[in-house]
Design a protein around this motif. Structure first.
Motif, PDB file in Angstrom:
ATOM      1  N   GLU A 101       0.834  -1.208   0.000  1.00 52.24           N
ATOM      2  CA  GLU A 101       0.000   0.000   0.000  1.00 52.24           C
ATOM      3  C   GLU A 101       0.868   1.256   0.000  1.00 52.24           C
ATOM      4  OE1 GLU A 101      -2.639  -0.316   3.342  1.00 52.24           O
ATOM      5  OE2 GLU A 101      -3.943  -1.764   2.336  1.00 52.24           O
ATOM      6  N   LYS A 102       1.938   1.227   0.792  1.00 51.54           N
ATOM      7  CA  LYS A 102       2.849   2.377   0.840  1.00 51.54           C
ATOM      8  C   LYS A 102       3.513   2.583  -0.521  1.00 51.54           C
ATOM      9  CE  LYS A 102       6.750   4.271   3.384  1.00 51.54           C
ATOM     10  NZ  LYS A 102       7.743   4.044   4.428  1.00 51.54           N
ATOM     11  N   ALA A 103       3.925   1.478  -1.149  1.00 53.81           N
ATOM     12  CA  ALA A 103       4.550   1.574  -2.461  1.00 53.81           C
ATOM     13  C   ALA A 103       3.570   2.138  -3.492  1.00 53.81           C
ATOM     14  CB  ALA A 103       5.067   0.214  -2.904  1.00 53.81           C
ATOM     15  N   GLN A 104       2.313   1.699  -3.431  1.00 51.87           N
ATOM     16  CA  GLN A 104       1.299   2.207  -4.360  1.00 51.87           C
ATOM     17  C   GLN A 104       1.042   3.693  -4.093  1.00 51.87           C
ATOM     18  OE1 GLN A 104      -0.103   0.622  -7.016  1.00 51.87           O
ATOM     19  NE2 GLN A 104      -0.955   2.624  -7.475  1.00 51.87           N
ATOM     20  N   LYS A 105       1.035   4.062  -2.836  1.00 49.10           N
ATOM     21  CA  LYS A 105       0.843   5.470  -2.470  1.00 49.10           C
ATOM     22  C   LYS A 105       1.991   6.316  -3.011  1.00 49.10           C
ATOM     23  CE  LYS A 105       0.073   8.323   1.637  1.00 49.10           C
ATOM     24  NZ  LYS A 105       0.020   8.343   3.098  1.00 49.10           N
ATOM     25  N   ASN A 106       3.216   5.785  -2.911  1.00 53.50           N
ATOM     26  CA  ASN A 106       4.367   6.498  -3.458  1.00 53.50           C
ATOM     27  C   ASN A 106       4.272   6.651  -4.974  1.00 53.50           C
ATOM     28  OD1 ASN A 106       5.479   6.810  -0.927  1.00 53.50           O
ATOM     29  ND2 ASN A 106       6.863   5.061  -1.113  1.00 53.50           N
ATOM     30  N   VAL A 107       3.785   5.612  -5.649  1.00 52.71           N
ATOM     31  CA  VAL A 107       3.609   5.678  -7.105  1.00 52.71           C
ATOM     32  C   VAL A 107       2.581   6.757  -7.447  1.00 52.71           C
ATOM     33  CG1 VAL A 107       2.701   4.423  -9.110  1.00 52.71           C
ATOM     34  CG2 VAL A 107       4.327   3.313  -7.596  1.00 52.71           C
ATOM     35  N   ASP A 108       1.468   6.748  -6.731  1.00 53.79           N
ATOM     36  CA  ASP A 108       0.422   7.742  -6.995  1.00 53.79           C
ATOM     37  C   ASP A 108       0.934   9.164  -6.734  1.00 53.79           C
ATOM     38  OD1 ASP A 108      -1.274   5.668  -7.628  1.00 53.79           O
ATOM     39  OD2 ASP A 108      -2.259   5.628  -5.658  1.00 53.79           O
ATOM     40  N   LYS A 109       1.684   9.313  -5.661  1.00 53.36           N
ATOM     41  CA  LYS A 109       2.245  10.621  -5.317  1.00 53.36           C
ATOM     42  C   LYS A 109       3.217  11.086  -6.400  1.00 53.36           C
ATOM     43  CE  LYS A 109       4.721  12.841  -1.499  1.00 53.36           C
ATOM     44  NZ  LYS A 109       5.359  12.596  -0.193  1.00 53.36           N
ATOM     45  N   ALA A 110       4.061  10.180  -6.874  1.00 55.21           N
ATOM     46  CA  ALA A 110       5.019  10.530  -7.936  1.00 55.21           C
ATOM     47  C   ALA A 110       4.284  10.895  -9.223  1.00 55.21           C
ATOM     48  CB  ALA A 110       5.977   9.376  -8.176  1.00 55.21           C
ATOM     49  N   GLU A 158      13.609  14.222 -13.401  1.00 50.23           N
ATOM     50  CA  GLU A 158      13.836  13.650 -12.070  1.00 50.23           C
ATOM     51  C   GLU A 158      12.578  12.961 -11.539  1.00 50.23           C
ATOM     52  OE1 GLU A 158      15.238  16.640  -9.382  1.00 50.23           O
ATOM     53  OE2 GLU A 158      17.007  17.055 -10.602  1.00 50.23           O
ATOM     54  N   LEU A 159      11.447  13.606 -11.736  1.00 47.45           N
ATOM     55  CA  LEU A 159      10.186  13.019 -11.267  1.00 47.45           C
ATOM     56  C   LEU A 159       9.823  11.770 -12.063  1.00 47.45           C
ATOM     57  CD1 LEU A 159       8.080  16.226 -10.521  1.00 47.45           C
ATOM     58  CD2 LEU A 159       9.129  14.661  -8.882  1.00 47.45           C
ATOM     59  N   GLU A 160      10.181  11.736 -13.337  1.00 47.37           N
ATOM     60  CA  GLU A 160       9.962  10.523 -14.130  1.00 47.37           C
ATOM     61  C   GLU A 160      10.803   9.378 -13.571  1.00 47.37           C
ATOM     62  OE1 GLU A 160      10.778  11.567 -18.195  1.00 47.37           O
ATOM     63  OE2 GLU A 160       8.806  12.490 -18.474  1.00 47.37           O
ATOM     64  N   LEU A 161      12.051   9.710 -13.214  1.00 48.26           N
ATOM     65  CA  LEU A 161      12.916   8.688 -12.604  1.00 48.26           C
ATOM     66  C   LEU A 161      12.343   8.216 -11.263  1.00 48.26           C
ATOM     67  CD1 LEU A 161      16.519  10.021 -13.321  1.00 48.26           C
ATOM     68  CD2 LEU A 161      15.474   7.939 -14.197  1.00 48.26           C
ATOM     69  N   ASP A 162      11.865   9.164 -10.464  1.00 48.36           N
ATOM     70  CA  ASP A 162      11.261   8.800  -9.177  1.00 48.36           C
ATOM     71  C   ASP A 162      10.049   7.894  -9.380  1.00 48.36           C
ATOM     72  OD1 ASP A 162      13.161  10.263  -7.856  1.00 48.36           O
ATOM     73  OD2 ASP A 162      11.838  11.981  -7.413  1.00 48.36           O
ATOM     74  N   LEU A 163       9.257   8.228 -10.404  1.00 49.81           N
ATOM     75  CA  LEU A 163       8.078   7.409 -10.708  1.00 49.81           C
ATOM     76  C   LEU A 163       8.501   6.004 -11.125  1.00 49.81           C
ATOM     77  CD1 LEU A 163       5.021   7.078 -11.130  1.00 49.81           C
ATOM     78  CD2 LEU A 163       5.344   7.972 -13.443  1.00 49.81           C
ATOM     79  N   GLU A 164       9.517   5.896 -11.954  1.00 56.77           N
ATOM     80  CA  GLU A 164       9.999   4.581 -12.383  1.00 56.77           C
ATOM     81  C   GLU A 164      10.527   3.776 -11.198  1.00 56.77           C
ATOM     82  OE1 GLU A 164       9.640   3.098 -15.352  1.00 56.77           O
ATOM     83  OE2 GLU A 164       8.491   4.884 -15.874  1.00 56.77           O
ATOM     84  N   ALA A 166       9.605   4.125  -8.039  1.00 57.63           N
ATOM     85  CA  ALA A 166       8.459   3.741  -7.213  1.00 57.63           C
ATOM     86  C   ALA A 166       7.705   2.575  -7.843  1.00 57.63           C
ATOM     87  CB  ALA A 166       7.532   4.939  -7.011  1.00 57.63           C
ATOM     88  N   LYS A 167       7.547   2.601  -9.164  1.00 57.64           N
ATOM     89  CA  LYS A 167       6.881   1.489  -9.859  1.00 57.64           C
ATOM     90  C   LYS A 167       7.686   0.200  -9.731  1.00 57.64           C
ATOM     91  CE  LYS A 167       4.165   3.885 -13.379  1.00 57.64           C
ATOM     92  NZ  LYS A 167       3.993   4.122 -14.824  1.00 57.64           N
ATOM     93  N   ALA A 168       9.005   0.311  -9.861  1.00 53.21           N
ATOM     94  CA  ALA A 168       9.859  -0.876  -9.758  1.00 53.21           C
ATOM     95  C   ALA A 168       9.755  -1.469  -8.344  1.00 53.21           C
ATOM     96  CB  ALA A 168      11.303  -0.521 -10.085  1.00 53.21           C
ATOM     97  N   LYS A 169       9.766  -0.604  -7.349  1.00 53.36           N
ATOM     98  CA  LYS A 169       9.649  -1.080  -5.958  1.00 53.36           C
ATOM     99  C   LYS A 169       8.304  -1.769  -5.735  1.00 53.36           C
ATOM    100  CE  LYS A 169      11.000   0.613  -1.457  1.00 53.36           C
ATOM    101  NZ  LYS A 169      11.360   1.790  -0.656  1.00 53.36           N
ATOM    102  N   ARG A 170       7.235  -1.157  -6.256  1.00 52.20           N
ATOM    103  CA  ARG A 170       5.902  -1.755  -6.129  1.00 52.20           C
ATOM    104  C   ARG A 170       5.837  -3.093  -6.855  1.00 52.20           C
ATOM    105  NH1 ARG A 170       1.475   0.897  -9.574  1.00 52.20           N
ATOM    106  NH2 ARG A 170       2.744  -0.232 -11.047  1.00 52.20           N
ATOM    107  N   ASP A 171       6.368  -3.150  -8.073  1.00 52.89           N
ATOM    108  CA  ASP A 171       6.339  -4.388  -8.843  1.00 52.89           C
ATOM    109  C   ASP A 171       7.150  -5.481  -8.170  1.00 52.89           C
ATOM    110  OD1 ASP A 171       4.720  -3.122 -10.647  1.00 52.89           O
ATOM    111  OD2 ASP A 171       6.314  -2.730 -12.112  1.00 52.89           O
ATOM    112  N   LYS A 172       8.249  -5.098  -7.533  1.00 49.50           N
ATOM    113  CA  LYS A 172       9.054  -6.063  -6.800  1.00 49.50           C
ATOM    114  C   LYS A 172       8.246  -6.677  -5.645  1.00 49.50           C
ATOM    115  CE  LYS A 172      13.409  -6.517  -4.327  1.00 49.50           C
ATOM    116  NZ  LYS A 172      14.584  -5.819  -3.775  1.00 49.50           N
ATOM    117  N   LEU A 173       7.449  -5.854  -4.985  1.00 48.97           N
ATOM    118  CA  LEU A 173       6.607  -6.355  -3.892  1.00 48.97           C
ATOM    119  C   LEU A 173       5.455  -7.234  -4.414  1.00 48.97           C
ATOM    120  CD1 LEU A 173       6.380  -3.204  -1.600  1.00 48.97           C
ATOM    121  CD2 LEU A 173       7.617  -5.322  -1.129  1.00 48.97           C
ATOM    122  N   LEU A 174       5.008  -6.925  -5.622  1.00 40.52           N
ATOM    123  CA  LEU A 174       3.922  -7.706  -6.195  1.00 40.52           C
ATOM    124  C   LEU A 174       4.379  -9.090  -6.622  1.00 40.52           C
ATOM    125  CD1 LEU A 174       2.000  -5.079  -8.351  1.00 40.52           C
ATOM    126  CD2 LEU A 174       1.205  -6.212  -6.273  1.00 40.52           C
TER     127      LEU A 174
END
Length: 176
Positions: A101-110, A158-164, A166-174
């Motif tokens: 959930e935190k990872a998804q929240k970070n993705v949404d925020k990014a 920079e924000l695109e990199l942050d988004l990528e 965050a997505k990678a971290k979320r996908d790793k958890l999935l």
């Protein structure tokens, strides 16, 4: 004479009573099923054997009860261990869900920050283009405007990199 008769009767009754007691001790009993004659020693031995048999059965029942109690304790311990393992697994799953959930929240925020910076960049670009067409920019103002556009563009990257990330971290958890 009367005394002699009394003494004779007393002696006879004593003999008769004594005779009955000895007959009782030596009485022969017949077992109707086997039709064998059993002596008092045999009867005593049978009683002793029966008592031993009853004692063995009682001990066997006690052993069975003890074994059943031990099995029940083992089953209870096993159930307790399984319950603890399930609680541990549940806590682990809850932690994983919270991380996801935190990872998804970070993705949404990014994503939101990236959208905001893109809007800002677009509006600055339109304002710059409009001022360039009208010729309102001198060299110094044009340089500052281009610098601002460049900073916004870098911030977007920079924000695109942050988004990528965050997505990678979320996908790793999935994917466990």
């Amino acid at each position: 004479m009367r005394g002699k008769i009394m003494v004779a009767l007393t002696v006879l009754s004593l003999q008769f009573g004594y005779a009955q007691e000895t007959v009782k001790e030596e009485a022969v009993q017949k077992d109707p099923a086997t039709a064998t004659i059993k002596t008092p020693e045999q009867l005593e031995a049978e009683k002793k054997a029966e008592a031993e048999k009853i004692e063995k059965e009682r001990l066997a029942n006690l052993k069975e009860a003890e074994n059943a109690r031990k099995e029940a304790e083992k089953a209870q311990l096993k159930a307790e261990k399984e319950r603890k393992q399930m609680e541990k697994d549940l806590k682990k799953a809850e932690k994983e869900r919270a991380k996801l959930e935190k990872a998804q929240k970070n993705v949404d925020k990014a994503k939101n920050r990236l959208e905001d910076i893109r809007k800002d960049l677009k509006s600055e670009q339109e304002r710059f283009d409009k001022q360039m067409r009208k010729g309102k920019l001198n060299a110094e103002k044009e340089l500052k405007a281009r610098e601002k556009l460049l900073k916004l563009s870098n911030k977007e990257k920079e924000l695109e990199l942050d988004l990528e990330k965050a997505k990678a971290k979320r996908d790793k958890l999935l994917r466990p």
